[in-house]
Each structure stands twice: as structure tokens, then as C-alpha cells.
Design an enzyme around this catalytic site. Structure first.
Site, PDB file in Angstrom:
ATOM      1  CD  GLU A  89      -2.725  -1.268   2.532  1.00 34.27           C
ATOM      2  OE1 GLU A  89      -2.676  -0.285   3.320  1.00 34.27           O
ATOM      3  OE2 GLU A  89      -3.427  -2.272   2.716  1.00 34.27           O
ATOM      4  CB  ILE A 136      -1.335  -4.000  -8.242  1.00 30.07           C
ATOM      5  CG1 ILE A 136      -1.685  -3.579  -6.813  1.00 30.07           C
ATOM      6  CG2 ILE A 136      -1.746  -5.441  -8.521  1.00 30.07           C
ATOM      7  CD1 ILE A 136      -0.850  -4.247  -5.731  1.00 30.07           C
ATOM      8  CD  GLN A 139      30.999   4.775 -20.114  1.00 30.85           C
ATOM      9  OE1 GLN A 139      29.965   5.225 -19.629  1.00 30.85           O
ATOM     10  NE2 GLN A 139      31.988   5.545 -20.539  1.00 30.85           N
ATOM     11  N   GLY A 153      28.026   6.758 -27.362  1.00 34.63           N
ATOM     12  CA  GLY A 153      26.873   7.616 -27.624  1.00 34.63           C
ATOM     13  C   GLY A 153      25.677   6.843 -28.135  1.00 34.63           C
ATOM     14  CD  GLU A 207       8.507 -10.978  -6.066  1.00 32.39           C
ATOM     15  OE1 GLU A 207       8.814 -11.748  -5.144  1.00 32.39           O
ATOM     16  OE2 GLU A 207       7.929 -11.354  -7.097  1.00 32.39           O
ATOM     17  CB  THR A 260      14.057  -2.093  -1.293  1.00 37.02           C
ATOM     18  OG1 THR A 260      14.220  -2.236   0.125  1.00 37.02           O
ATOM     19  CG2 THR A 260      12.798  -1.279  -1.590  1.00 37.02           C
TER      20      THR A 260
END
Length: 384
Positions: free
Chosen positions: A131, A161, A341, A345, A368, A370
Site C-alpha cells: 500500500e 500492482i 558505456q 553515444g 519484491e 527493496t
């Protein structure tokens, strides 16, 4: 893998599965990956391709109409799909996340009612735990479920969700007894057509754009009491056990992203010329490629070990699954940054896939649990 290590011996079935999923991913998924990212629309054609190949929910047991694949097989499927398109890999991954609480705790009747349509591809599952004010602190959830005769009435909301709006079923954690804290949380299955259920607008995300992420709402949402998963008060325990089995699948997704970036980078540096020679001929580039490959393969092996432990419900699964998820997601982020990298470019443009892979990789460090929360989980397992 295009840049193969000699991996530890998987079964012939596992290797054949990898080959078949890779072929499907290269034929049906990879050509659509950039467009899916640009449009932000759920790739229904990819879903149909996975469904036809019975790869959309491989983990569901045969008694409910599923393929009955083991945990390593499911990890391979998610990994190989993610190698082409991370958003598409959330189809099998989130089907497992949403249904795992039922496989762990639901009645036989409920399993047959809702797992069968998921196995056939007629329905998808999502998982609803977080939540806005109860993310990492999931036990602080405010969504409530009150028994009313042969029904439950749900009120509240859930955030972040995955595949909300395209899923048919949602496994929802709600408090049935707020006075008991985590021990008062119960698990339910909500159908998209249940009265009082609604889906909010899609989040505008950095990556995995082809997988919708929304809030879902319950406003006097009435569901049959038969859709209680297990007993009242067991939901939070079921949620934690679920994560033991599914955090490693995020590790598999991360490995797939890293492998896709590595493969693209190897092809590019072999083709790109600077100072009269291929970029791949420079030792500094070779060292970067070697480190990318070493980290990716190490993460892969760690995910497979955790998957083998999950198959046996082995002691130490909580630690192994969390560690596999942390290492693989950190690897995916590091490998994709190096890939951008090495493309120079060109890597910063949407003409090549590595910038998308770098954006997609970031979420694997967040959802799931941090990686900071998962490190706490690991430390607690070690120190208890």
C-alpha cells in the site's frame, strides 16, 4: 547463452526448454520489445505466443491443468523471456507470484476454481500486498476485510500492482483483526468483476512499460467467503513464504536482462571500429566484458541453486532466495550500465536496446522487497 560459460549440468529437459524458450523469444518477443516499451501497452500478442507454447504459467501443477514445471524450469523461462523483453517476462513471473499463496495455503476447492483458468491462459493473476503507506512495512497495511455471513467485505487500496487491469484474479492481503497486527492479516482472491473492485490509472514508469502498474481499490467489495486463502490470520505468514519462492524469480528476470545486455554489447564491440581496429580488441574493453560475463554467470548459478532449494522447500530458502535476488539485481544494474558505456553515444539512444535494458534493470532492485530490505532479511537469517 551467446557468450557461454560451461554451466553446471542441467538436465536435458532443462536445456531443451531453454532452447525452445529462446527460439520463441527471438522470433516473437524480441522484435516487439522496443515497440512495447515505446507504446507502454500490454503485449497481448506476446501473451498469446506464451500461452500457445504453455509458457505463461509453467509452475502450475498438472492436477490443475498446468505444465507442472519445477522451479528451475520456471526460472529458465523467466530468464530467457527477460533476455528479450523484461516487461514480457512479468507474464510468467507474476502469474507465479499471484498463485503461489494458493499453492501454499488454499483449499483444494479454491485451487481448482482459480488455478485451472490460469493454467489454460484464460486468466492471469496479480499479487496485492503493498500500500502507499505500507510498502517495505507491509504489516502496517490498512485494507480491511470483514466477515458478513457467507461473504467478506473489503475496503481499502493496494499500490504498485503489477499487471493490474489485465489480470482476472488478484491475491489480496487484508486485515481481518487489526488488533493482532501481522497475525490478523488474511489472504483472499478477488475477481476483477467483483462488485466494489476497481483499477486506477497506470503509473508512468522508468521501465518495464509494457507491464501495467496501477493502484487497485476496494469499496465495500463483496467476495464469497470461500475465497479466503487458508485460515484467517495466516495471510502474512503466507505472504512471507510466497516471497521465499518468488524473489528468486526476480533474480531470474535480472539475469535475463543482464544476459541480453551482454549479448548485445559483445556483438556491438566486435562490429564497431575505432583507431583502425574493432573496439573489442582493446584490453580495457575486454576486461569490462569479462567482468560483465563473470557477474552474470555467478548470479545465474545462485538463482538456480535457490530454485533447487525452493523445489525441496529446503532449510535456508529464505536466505538463499533473498541473496539470489539481491546479487542478480545488483548485477543487472551494473552490467546494463557498463553496456550503455561500451555502446558509447549509441548506447544513450533508443536505436539500440541497452538503454531500455538499463531502465528495466532498475526495478529489479526495488520490487519484491527493496535490496535494502532483503539485506535485512539475509542478516536476520544469519544472526538469529
Amino acid at each position: 547463452m551467446d557468450a557461454d560459460f560451461e554451466t553446471y549440468r542441467l538436465s536435458d529437459e532443462h536445456e531443451m526448454l531453454r532452447e525452445s524458450v529462446r527460439q520463441l523469444a527471438e522470433d516473437k518477443i524480441a522484435p516487439r520489445a522496443a515497440e512495447t516499451d515505446e507504446s507502454g501497452e500490454f503485449p497481448w500478442d506476446v501473451y498469446e505466443a506464451l500461452r500457445k507454447a504453455d509458457l505463461h504459467a509453467t509452475h502450475i501443477p498438472e492436477e490443475y491443468g498446468g505444465a507442472g514445471a519445477d522451479s528451475i524450469s520456471t526460472a529458465i523461462v523467466i530468464e530467457e523471456v527477460a533476455r528479450a523483453c523484461a516487461a514480457s517476462s512479468l507474464i510468467p513471473a507474476v502469474n507465479k507470484l499471484g498463485t503461489m499463496p494458493l499453492l501454499l495455503s488454499a483449499s483444494e476447492e479454491l485451487k481448482r476454481e482459480v488455478l485451472t483458468p490460469c493454467a489454460s491462459g484464460d486468466a492471469m493473476f496479480s499479487y496485492a500486498l503493498s500500500e502507499r503507506e505500507a510498502g517495505s512495512d507491509a504489516a502496517a497495511m490498512r485494507t480491511r476485510a470483514v466477515r458478513d455471513g457467507d461473504t467478506y467485505v473489503l475496503n481499502g487500496s493496494k499500490a504498485w500492482i503489477t499487471n493490474a487491469g489485465v489480470s482476472t484474479y488478484y491475491t489480496v492481503m487484508a486485515s481481518t483483526d487489526p488488533s493482532r497486527g501481522p497475525k490478523g492479516i488474511s489472504a483472499f482472491v478477488v475477481h476483477k468483476d467483483d462488485p466494489g473492485f476497481s483499477v486506477g490509472t497506470k503509473e508512468r514508469k522508468l521501465g518495464i512499460k509494457g507491464s501495467p502498474t496501477c493502484e487497485i481499490y476496494f469499496s465495500d467489495c463483496v467476495i464469497p467467503a470461500s475465497r479466503l486463502v487458508g485460515e484467517e490470520g495466516t495471510g502474512f505468514r503466507t505472504a512471507l513464504r510466497t516471497l521465499d519462492h518468488t524473489r528468486l524469480t526476480i533474480g531470474a528476470q535480472a539475469v535475463g536482462i543482464a544476459q541480453g545486455a551482454l549479448d548485445a554489447t559483445i556483438a556491438y564491440v566486435k562490429d564497431r571500429k575505432q583507431f583502425g581496429q574493432a573496439v573489442a580488441d582493446f584490453q580495457g574493453v575486454q576486461f569490462m566484458i569479462a567482468d560483465m560475463a563473470i557477474r552474470t554467470e555467478a548470479a545465474r548459478q545462485q538463482v538456480y541453486v535457490a530454485a533447487a532449494m525452493a523445489e525441496r522447500n529446503a532449510p535456508g530458502l529464505t536466505l538463499a532466495s533473498a541473496a539470489a535476488k539481491v546479487n542478480a539485481s545488483d548485477t543487472a544494474m551494473a552490467v546494463t550500465v557498463d553496456a550503455v558505456q561500451l555502446f558509447g553515444g549509441a548506447g544513450y539512444t533508443r536505436d539500440f536496446p541497452v538503454e531500455r535494458m538499463m531502465r528495466d534493470a532498475k526495478i529489479t532492485q526495488i520490487y519484491e522487497g527493496t535490496n535494502q530490505i532483503n539485506r535485512m532479511v539475509i542478516a536476520r537469517q544469519l544472526l538469529r
